[in-house]
Design a protein around this motif. Structure first.
Motif, PDB file in Angstrom:
ATOM      1  N   THR A 133     -17.333 -13.039 -28.085  1.00  0.00           N
ATOM      2  CA  THR A 133     -18.064 -13.248 -26.848  1.00  0.00           C
ATOM      3  C   THR A 133     -18.530 -14.702 -26.812  1.00  0.00           C
ATOM      4  OG1 THR A 133     -20.127 -12.510 -27.882  1.00  0.00           O
ATOM      5  CG2 THR A 133     -18.869 -10.859 -26.660  1.00  0.00           C
ATOM      6  N   GLY A 134     -18.610 -15.242 -25.632  1.00  0.00           N
ATOM      7  CA  GLY A 134     -19.047 -16.617 -25.472  1.00  0.00           C
ATOM      8  C   GLY A 134     -17.876 -17.580 -25.445  1.00  0.00           C
ATOM      9  N   GLN A 135     -18.204 -18.868 -25.486  1.00  0.00           N
ATOM     10  CA  GLN A 135     -17.197 -19.906 -25.408  1.00  0.00           C
ATOM     11  C   GLN A 135     -17.498 -21.033 -26.381  1.00  0.00           C
ATOM     12  OE1 GLN A 135     -17.090 -20.972 -21.207  1.00  0.00           O
ATOM     13  NE2 GLN A 135     -15.232 -19.761 -20.998  1.00  0.00           N
ATOM     14  N   VAL A 136     -16.464 -21.834 -26.635  1.00  0.00           N
ATOM     15  CA  VAL A 136     -16.576 -23.001 -27.508  1.00  0.00           C
ATOM     16  C   VAL A 136     -16.304 -24.244 -26.669  1.00  0.00           C
ATOM     17  CG1 VAL A 136     -15.507 -24.220 -29.444  1.00  0.00           C
ATOM     18  CG2 VAL A 136     -15.901 -21.782 -29.597  1.00  0.00           C
ATOM     19  N   ASN A 137     -17.205 -25.202 -26.741  1.00  0.00           N
ATOM     20  CA  ASN A 137     -16.998 -26.481 -26.069  1.00  0.00           C
ATOM     21  C   ASN A 137     -16.100 -27.328 -26.963  1.00  0.00           C
ATOM     22  OD1 ASN A 137     -17.210 -29.162 -25.160  1.00  0.00           O
ATOM     23  ND2 ASN A 137     -19.181 -28.731 -24.202  1.00  0.00           N
ATOM     24  N   LEU A 138     -14.875 -27.556 -26.536  1.00  0.00           N
ATOM     25  CA  LEU A 138     -13.897 -28.290 -27.341  1.00  0.00           C
ATOM     26  C   LEU A 138     -14.350 -29.698 -27.706  1.00  0.00           C
ATOM     27  CD1 LEU A 138     -10.339 -27.518 -25.917  1.00  0.00           C
ATOM     28  CD2 LEU A 138     -11.213 -27.048 -28.198  1.00  0.00           C
ATOM     29  N   ASN A 139     -15.149 -30.321 -26.864  1.00  0.00           N
ATOM     30  CA  ASN A 139     -15.562 -31.698 -27.108  1.00  0.00           C
ATOM     31  C   ASN A 139     -16.847 -31.819 -27.924  1.00  0.00           C
ATOM     32  OD1 ASN A 139     -13.447 -33.113 -25.899  1.00  0.00           O
ATOM     33  ND2 ASN A 139     -14.312 -32.768 -23.878  1.00  0.00           N
ATOM     34  N   ALA A 155      -9.324 -26.333 -37.253  1.00  0.00           N
ATOM     35  CA  ALA A 155     -10.576 -26.788 -36.647  1.00  0.00           C
ATOM     36  C   ALA A 155     -10.801 -28.269 -36.939  1.00  0.00           C
ATOM     37  CB  ALA A 155     -11.738 -25.954 -37.173  1.00  0.00           C
ATOM     38  N   GLU A 156     -10.497 -28.683 -38.153  1.00  0.00           N
ATOM     39  CA  GLU A 156     -10.640 -30.099 -38.519  1.00  0.00           C
ATOM     40  C   GLU A 156      -9.669 -30.976 -37.734  1.00  0.00           C
ATOM     41  OE1 GLU A 156     -10.183 -30.068 -42.769  1.00  0.00           O
ATOM     42  OE2 GLU A 156     -12.167 -29.165 -43.067  1.00  0.00           O
ATOM     43  N   ARG A 157      -8.462 -30.458 -37.437  1.00  0.00           N
ATOM     44  CA  ARG A 157      -7.508 -31.222 -36.636  1.00  0.00           C
ATOM     45  C   ARG A 157      -8.011 -31.391 -35.204  1.00  0.00           C
ATOM     46  NH1 ARG A 157      -3.516 -28.116 -39.479  1.00  0.00           N
ATOM     47  NH2 ARG A 157      -3.235 -26.809 -37.652  1.00  0.00           N
ATOM     48  N   ILE A 158      -8.671 -30.375 -34.678  1.00  0.00           N
ATOM     49  CA  ILE A 158      -9.236 -30.477 -33.326  1.00  0.00           C
ATOM     50  C   ILE A 158     -10.321 -31.553 -33.310  1.00  0.00           C
ATOM     51  CG2 ILE A 158     -10.605 -29.296 -31.560  1.00  0.00           C
ATOM     52  CD1 ILE A 158      -9.152 -26.686 -32.406  1.00  0.00           C
ATOM     53  N   VAL A 159     -11.201 -31.539 -34.299  1.00  0.00           N
ATOM     54  CA  VAL A 159     -12.280 -32.524 -34.375  1.00  0.00           C
ATOM     55  C   VAL A 159     -11.702 -33.935 -34.505  1.00  0.00           C
ATOM     56  CG1 VAL A 159     -14.227 -33.337 -35.769  1.00  0.00           C
ATOM     57  CG2 VAL A 159     -13.979 -30.895 -35.286  1.00  0.00           C
ATOM     58  N   ALA A 160     -10.687 -34.106 -35.357  1.00  0.00           N
ATOM     59  CA  ALA A 160     -10.065 -35.421 -35.538  1.00  0.00           C
ATOM     60  C   ALA A 160      -9.425 -35.900 -34.234  1.00  0.00           C
ATOM     61  CB  ALA A 160      -9.022 -35.353 -36.653  1.00  0.00           C
ATOM     62  N   TRP A 161      -8.784 -34.986 -33.501  1.00  0.00           N
ATOM     63  CA  TRP A 161      -8.139 -35.347 -32.235  1.00  0.00           C
ATOM     64  C   TRP A 161      -9.168 -35.841 -31.231  1.00  0.00           C
ATOM     65  CZ3 TRP A 161      -3.385 -35.946 -30.148  1.00  0.00           C
ATOM     66  CH2 TRP A 161      -3.304 -36.025 -28.766  1.00  0.00           C
ATOM     67  N   ARG A 162     -10.246 -35.110 -31.069  1.00  0.00           N
ATOM     68  CA  ARG A 162     -11.221 -35.473 -30.034  1.00  0.00           C
ATOM     69  C   ARG A 162     -12.013 -36.722 -30.397  1.00  0.00           C
ATOM     70  NH1 ARG A 162     -15.293 -30.676 -31.227  1.00  0.00           N
ATOM     71  NH2 ARG A 162     -16.714 -31.827 -32.570  1.00  0.00           N
ATOM     72  N   GLN A 163     -12.040 -37.097 -31.671  1.00  0.00           N
ATOM     73  CA  GLN A 163     -12.686 -38.357 -32.040  1.00  0.00           C
ATOM     74  C   GLN A 163     -11.879 -39.540 -31.515  1.00  0.00           C
ATOM     75  OE1 GLN A 163     -13.156 -37.997 -36.286  1.00  0.00           O
ATOM     76  NE2 GLN A 163     -15.112 -36.926 -36.092  1.00  0.00           N
ATOM     77  N   LYS A 164     -10.571 -39.370 -31.412  1.00  0.00           N
ATOM     78  CA  LYS A 164      -9.711 -40.421 -30.863  1.00  0.00           C
ATOM     79  C   LYS A 164      -9.810 -40.460 -29.342  1.00  0.00           C
ATOM     80  CE  LYS A 164      -6.400 -39.914 -34.586  1.00  0.00           C
ATOM     81  NZ  LYS A 164      -5.074 -39.412 -34.935  1.00  0.00           N
ATOM     82  N   ARG A 165      -9.749 -39.284 -28.734  1.00  0.00           N
ATOM     83  CA  ARG A 165      -9.860 -39.183 -27.278  1.00  0.00           C
ATOM     84  C   ARG A 165     -10.371 -37.791 -26.924  1.00  0.00           C
ATOM     85  NH1 ARG A 165      -3.808 -38.771 -27.511  1.00  0.00           N
ATOM     86  NH2 ARG A 165      -3.878 -40.987 -27.783  1.00  0.00           N
ATOM     87  N   PRO A 166     -11.462 -37.709 -26.190  1.00  0.00           N
ATOM     88  CA  PRO A 166     -12.011 -36.403 -25.807  1.00  0.00           C
ATOM     89  C   PRO A 166     -11.034 -35.634 -24.916  1.00  0.00           C
ATOM     90  CG  PRO A 166     -13.542 -38.177 -25.286  1.00  0.00           C
ATOM     91  CD  PRO A 166     -12.260 -38.808 -25.715  1.00  0.00           C
ATOM     92  N   GLU A 170      -5.023 -29.432 -22.881  1.00  0.00           N
ATOM     93  CA  GLU A 170      -4.627 -30.525 -23.772  1.00  0.00           C
ATOM     94  C   GLU A 170      -4.665 -30.114 -25.246  1.00  0.00           C
ATOM     95  OE1 GLU A 170      -7.192 -33.786 -22.828  1.00  0.00           O
ATOM     96  OE2 GLU A 170      -6.099 -34.278 -21.003  1.00  0.00           O
ATOM     97  N   LEU A 171      -5.174 -28.948 -25.539  1.00  0.00           N
ATOM     98  CA  LEU A 171      -5.197 -28.464 -26.922  1.00  0.00           C
ATOM     99  C   LEU A 171      -3.785 -28.401 -27.503  1.00  0.00           C
ATOM    100  CD1 LEU A 171      -6.916 -27.373 -29.263  1.00  0.00           C
ATOM    101  CD2 LEU A 171      -6.617 -25.090 -28.296  1.00  0.00           C
ATOM    102  N   VAL A 172      -2.768 -28.226 -26.648  1.00  0.00           N
ATOM    103  CA  VAL A 172      -1.390 -28.160 -27.135  1.00  0.00           C
ATOM    104  C   VAL A 172      -0.935 -29.476 -27.767  1.00  0.00           C
ATOM    105  CG1 VAL A 172      -0.688 -26.353 -25.522  1.00  0.00           C
ATOM    106  CG2 VAL A 172      -0.346 -28.748 -24.911  1.00  0.00           C
ATOM    107  N   ARG A 173      -1.662 -30.548 -27.553  1.00  0.00           N
ATOM    108  CA  ARG A 173      -1.315 -31.841 -28.146  1.00  0.00           C
ATOM    109  C   ARG A 173      -1.750 -31.935 -29.607  1.00  0.00           C
ATOM    110  NH1 ARG A 173      -2.951 -35.875 -23.178  1.00  0.00           N
ATOM    111  NH2 ARG A 173      -1.402 -35.080 -21.716  1.00  0.00           N
ATOM    112  N   VAL A 174      -2.616 -31.020 -30.030  1.00  0.00           N
ATOM    113  CA  VAL A 174      -3.081 -30.996 -31.417  1.00  0.00           C
ATOM    114  C   VAL A 174      -2.041 -30.260 -32.252  1.00  0.00           C
ATOM    115  CG1 VAL A 174      -4.920 -30.226 -32.978  1.00  0.00           C
ATOM    116  CG2 VAL A 174      -5.487 -31.012 -30.667  1.00  0.00           C
ATOM    117  N   LYS A 175      -1.690 -30.842 -33.393  1.00  0.00           N
ATOM    118  CA  LYS A 175      -0.673 -30.250 -34.256  1.00  0.00           C
ATOM    119  C   LYS A 175      -1.053 -28.807 -34.611  1.00  0.00           C
ATOM    120  CE  LYS A 175       1.689 -30.795 -38.622  1.00  0.00           C
ATOM    121  NZ  LYS A 175       1.798 -31.542 -39.859  1.00  0.00           N
ATOM    122  N   GLY A 176      -0.102 -27.893 -34.451  1.00  0.00           N
ATOM    123  CA  GLY A 176      -0.316 -26.496 -34.794  1.00  0.00           C
ATOM    124  C   GLY A 176      -0.727 -25.628 -33.619  1.00  0.00           C
ATOM    125  N   PHE A 177      -0.936 -26.235 -32.455  1.00  0.00           N
ATOM    126  CA  PHE A 177      -1.345 -25.468 -31.281  1.00  0.00           C
ATOM    127  C   PHE A 177      -0.263 -25.552 -30.219  1.00  0.00           C
ATOM    128  CE2 PHE A 177      -5.260 -26.256 -33.435  1.00  0.00           C
ATOM    129  CZ  PHE A 177      -5.956 -25.076 -33.281  1.00  0.00           C
TER     130      PHE A 177
END
Length: 112
Positions: A31-37, A55-66, A72-79
């Motif tokens: 239940t609920g949601q996760v703010n990707l940024n 999860a660490e790959r998502i964090v690393a991706w958004r540090q480069k560009r939110p 846009e999650l499909v741009r992260v490796k493994g998604f």
């Protein structure tokens, strides 16, 4: 010889399943949601089928560009597209992260 090995593997699988047949399986309800940024790696790790490394790959991706869009999650490796679509109901780019994972009992075992 191959047939005996195969039968042994199948037999072990059936035997292993019989041990747990009487136990109800637990499911996880999200239940609920996760703010990707803004979510921490630990909060992202709560998502179904997302582990610590993803999860660490998502964090690393958004540090480069939110993220500008959830897709846009499909741009992260493994998604890939399928995985992103499965996660999409739990993802947002606004507000705070409110995702909770709760174990709930599965369907009752057949007593007949």
């Amino acid at each position: 010889m191959r047939h005996w090995v195969w039968l042994g593997v199948v037999g072990l699988g059936l035997l292993g399943g019989a041990v747990h047949a009487g136990e109800p399986r637990a499911r996880v309800r999200y239940t609920g949601q996760v703010n990707l940024n803004e979510a921490t790696a630990a909060q992202l790790d709560l998502l179904p089928s997302v582990g610590q490394k993803a999860a660490e790959r998502i964090v690393a991706w958004r540090q480069k560009r939110p993220f500008k869009r959830v897709d846009e999650l499909v741009r992260v490796k493994g998604f890939g597209r399928k995985r992103m679509l499965r996660l999409k109901p739990y993802l947002t780019l606004q507000g705070e992260t409110t995702l909770q994972a709760e174990r709930v009992p599965g369907p009752a075992a057949d007593k007949g």
